[in-house]
Design an enzyme around this catalytic site. Structure first.
Site: not given
Ligand code: GLN
Ligand code: ZN
Length: 767
Positions: A18, A113, A439-440, A673, A702, A734
């Site tokens: 909530e 963190k 990266i994917g 990164e 980002h 990323c």
């Molecule tokens: N292969 C993932 C992606 O591209 C890697 C994500 C990550 O590093 N947090 O989303």
């Molecule tokens: Zn990443």
């Protein structure tokens, strides 16, 4: 008399998140500030009432927060950077600090963190000439809100030493702890105000008590412990957590003339300290025992906790003992009560925040001379459940255990040297200099999410769902070919989450419906639960990988999440070492890697974005962790032929201090990164020649900003100064799943153009 029960804090998000929904509605201007406050008050009141009803003695106030407790502390101490001065509205200022404010063009505080948890806090900024001023409004208001419900609460405040330790300062060579002299009077004033409002107990959190101490931190604690004046009649619970306490810390803490009355020990992490503390505890002081795990979701061993507690009670007397959670329950989900889809056997082994409060109350009951029947029957049930868990075939999987045994002591080094491998890979892949890749993931658009939801709601058949996912994949492949990326990805459209996705295909894994925990602000994560031995039930990625590869002559990367990351982002079984569990995951992944090779995939990426965050809090424990973590990674891929290229990926550039161990992972290529920090990582390479290939991210995923060709060329040129040109890859920081195609397309086109520019420069160097 019984020892008092309390916890160090309760989750804020509410049983059905909530909290998140209200805050996000407020940001979207769909509800007013008073609507927001009302919803949050309801959550807060319900939290108290449920703890009270459960029978907890000392309820905590000021553990709630609109966004983050460290931000609350900064505001309480008047520690607000200059750049926010123009924002007068209180709530607007609060969220500007948390998230930035475009209208006033100010960025947010940095986020980082909270120790080794998945919670993130906002980092206060302190200047050399920092002026503080107390604003006690929030803790007082929360104390009074509890009072209105008839609850005499125990306010929690973040202590001054930890506050300074976790702040950031730009002033070079500045010992931030000199500011403690300015903070102590403010804390004294705060304690006075809380005491006159009626607070008998006040919890001061000092998690840095258990971290590595340098001389400055040591002096700061010496000062804080002896100089803080506490109003008479007010008792301080000094809370350490997440760690045991080193002897040096104990020497300072366990003295009679110190500011605290009860010392809280995290007995899940700090068993070592208990004996020593008991031997040196001044007679005027007591202990709060962190018996119930605040970091994990397993049923407490009531018998064991009770006997531990009884032993301490026998030594100190009940009035000098409190029973508690190891740390705040912020890090576990709220309640098991709505988990209707969990296997009932597994559910009986679990305990979320609500249940943990109940456990404490039962332990207290069991510590009394004649425990109630209710407590005794709970104890009996608890024993049965624990026994069932231990012997359950759901936990014990003979095949997986055998595989683990067989892999014991396996040499995880690939047999060929990197030089031999890269030569074979060169021949097979035939890539240009400065090869490009991503990266994917590609954008998880509304369309993709809707597809998945429809399939989940059974409005779409499996066949139709797969057809759609494949269509998106084909589009992504075609587009990558068109813009001339060298090593392609399939886009990860079929994955909701990089850990949960793999969990579906593994034994020993389950997920919850509502097992959310706060990650930062309104963002929550729902970690899967690893309850048993892990083995692969069926291939996990082969179909999508082969399909994607069948569409193109260019290499398409097989895409896996690594053993340390799967471990790190789950609630992990506590009945065997984490290192063993990660080896089991690695062995399941090794089967997948093998199948990918068989399916003709020549580049396999095994993501380990969580490897760094798994680092233990104290440096002395780093080498052991890094040894098993890197070994688990290698175990997942050490048996591939030399021509198969293994990639890994990590987020966050803070690798300078562990770069040697990262190199030990021996991935042929690492993508990492670096763009946000302007390639700060590269400093490490002046000291250490990274032996394999590396793709320092040139595009900050980002940000919505589309990077220009020139700036990426510049970043790559920087990298080329410290790395051999033949070792450099060109890629984003990323995965791109949170971006839109409108952002991704031009950005990647620019990225490819940057790689081309670099290649030209090398081939035809100008003077
Ligand atoms: N292969 C993932 C992606 O591209 C890697 C994500 C990550 O590093 N947090 O989303
Ligand atoms: Zn990443």
């Amino acid at each position: 008399m019984n020892p008092k029960t309390h916890i160090l804090g309760y989750p804020r998000i509410g049983p059905k998140r909530e909290y998140k929904f209200a805050i996000e509605k407020f940001w979207r201007k769909e509800i007013s500030a008073s609507d927001l406050q009302e919803t949050l008050s309801t959550i807060k009141n319900n939290n108290w009432l449920s703890q009270k009803e459960a029978g907890l003695d000392l309820l905590t106030s000021n553990d709630f927060s609109l966004y983050d407790q460290v931000l609350d502390t900064a505001i309480m101490l008047g520690c607000i950077p200059e750049r926010y001065a123009g924002i007068k509205d209180e709530l607007e200022l609060y969220f500007a600090l948390a998230r930035g404010n475009a209208e006033h063009s100010v960025v947010a505080l940095e986020m980082t963190k909270w120790f080794d948890t998945n919670y993130h806090y906002l980092v206060p900024e302190i200047a050399r000439q920092q002026k503080f001023a107390l604003n006690a409004k929030k803790p007082l208001a929360e104390f009074k809100a509890a009072q209105a419900l008839g609850i005499q609460s125990k306010p929690v405040i973040l202590g001054p030493v930890s506050f300074l330790a976790m702040s950031k300062t730009d002033a070079e060579g500045f010992n931030r702890f000199v500011l403690l002299s300015d903070l102590l009077p403010l804390y004294e004033d705060l304690l006075k105000q809380l005491a006159s409002a009626g607070a008998e107990y006040i919890q001061i959190d000092e998690p840095y008590l258990g971290m590595d101490w340098d001389i400055n931190l040591e002096r700061a604690y010496a000062k804080f412990l002896t100089e803080l004046t506490v109003p008479t009649g007010c008792k301080i619970i000094l809370a350490s957590y997440f760690s045991d306490l080193k002897d040096k810390a104990l020497n300072y803490i366990c003295k009679p003339d110190t500011c605290w009355n009860f010392l809280h020990l995290d007995l899940k992490r700090g068993q070592n300290s208990l004996k020593k503390v008991l031997a040196h505890l001044p007679v005027s002081k007591g202990l709060s025992l962190g018996l119930v795990d605040g970091r994990n979701i397993w049923l407490n061993d009531l018998e064991d906790s009770t006997s531990q507690a009884k032993e301490v009670i026998a030594q100190l007397g009940a009035e000098r003992v409190m029973l508690s959670s190891s740390c705040s329950l912020l890090h576990v989900p709220v309640s098991l009560s709505e988990e209707s889809e969990l296997d009932p056997q597994i559910k009986a082994w679990l305990s979320f925040a609500e249940e943990k409060v109940g456990e404490l109350v039962t332990i207290q009951d069991l510590c009394s001379e004649s425990p109630s029947e209710k407590a005794q029957s709970k104890l009996a049930q608890n024993k049965t459940n624990l026994q069932a868990r231990k012997s359950s075939p759901l936990v014990n999987n003979t095949a997986a255990q055998k595989a683990l045994q067989e892999a014991e002591g396996r040499d995880t080094q690939r047999p060929e040297s990197f030089a031999e491998r890269i030569a074979a890979q060169k021949q097979k892949l035939n890539l240009p200099l400065y090869p490009t890749t991503t990266i994917g993931s590609f954008p998880q658009t509304k369309e993709v999410r809707e597809l998945r939801n429809k399939f989940k709601r059974e409005e779409l058949s499996l066949a139709d769902y797969e057809t759609e996912i494949k269509r998106l994949t084909e589009e992504a492949i075609r587009w990558q070919e068109e813009v001339n990326i060298d090593v392609l990805v399939h886009g990860e459209f079929e994955r909701n989450d990089m850990v949960e996705y793999f969990g579906q295909f593994l034994t020993g894994f389950t997920t919850t419906l509502l097992g959310w925990v706060q990650s930062y602000g309104s963002r929550c994560v729902k970690p899967p639960i690893i309850y048993g031995d892990i083995s692969r039930v069926k291939p996990m990625t082969i179909e999508m990988a082969s399909y994607a590869q069948s569409l193109t002559d260019r290499p398409v990367k097989g895409m896996l999440t690594g053993p340390v990351t799967i471990l790190q982002w789950s609630f992990v079984r506590d009945d065997q070492a984490r290192s063993l569990t990660s080896r089991q995951i690695a062995l399941a992944l090794a089967e997948e890697v093998n199948d990918l090779v068989q399916a003709g995939i020549s580049v396999i990426q095994i993501d380990e974005p969580a490897l760094r965050e798994g680092l233990p809090l104290r440096r002395e424990h780093w080498p052991a962790y890094l040894a098993w973590a890197t070994d688990a990674f290698r175990l997942s891929c050490c048996q591939v032929p030399p021509a198969v290229q293994i990639h890994t990926h990590m987020c966050y550039a803070e690798f300078n201090d562990i770069i040697e161990q990262i190199a030990q992972m021996d991935a042929d290529v690492i993508t990492i990164e670096t763009s946000r920090s302007q390639m700060e990582l590269l400093n490490a390479f002046e000291r250490f020649a990274y032996p394999n290939q590396i793709g320092p991210g040139v595009y900050d995923v980002h940000s919505q900003r589309i990077p220009s060709v020139e700036e990426m060329v510049e970043l790559l040129a920087k990298a080329s100064l410290v790395l051999p040109k033949t070792n450099i890859w060109v890629n984003p920081d990323c995965g791109l799943k949170t971006r839109s195609w409108d952002e991704v397309k031009p950005a990647l086109q620019n990225m490819v153009a940057a790689a081309c520019a670099l290649r030209e420069k090398v081939l035809a160097p100008r003077s």
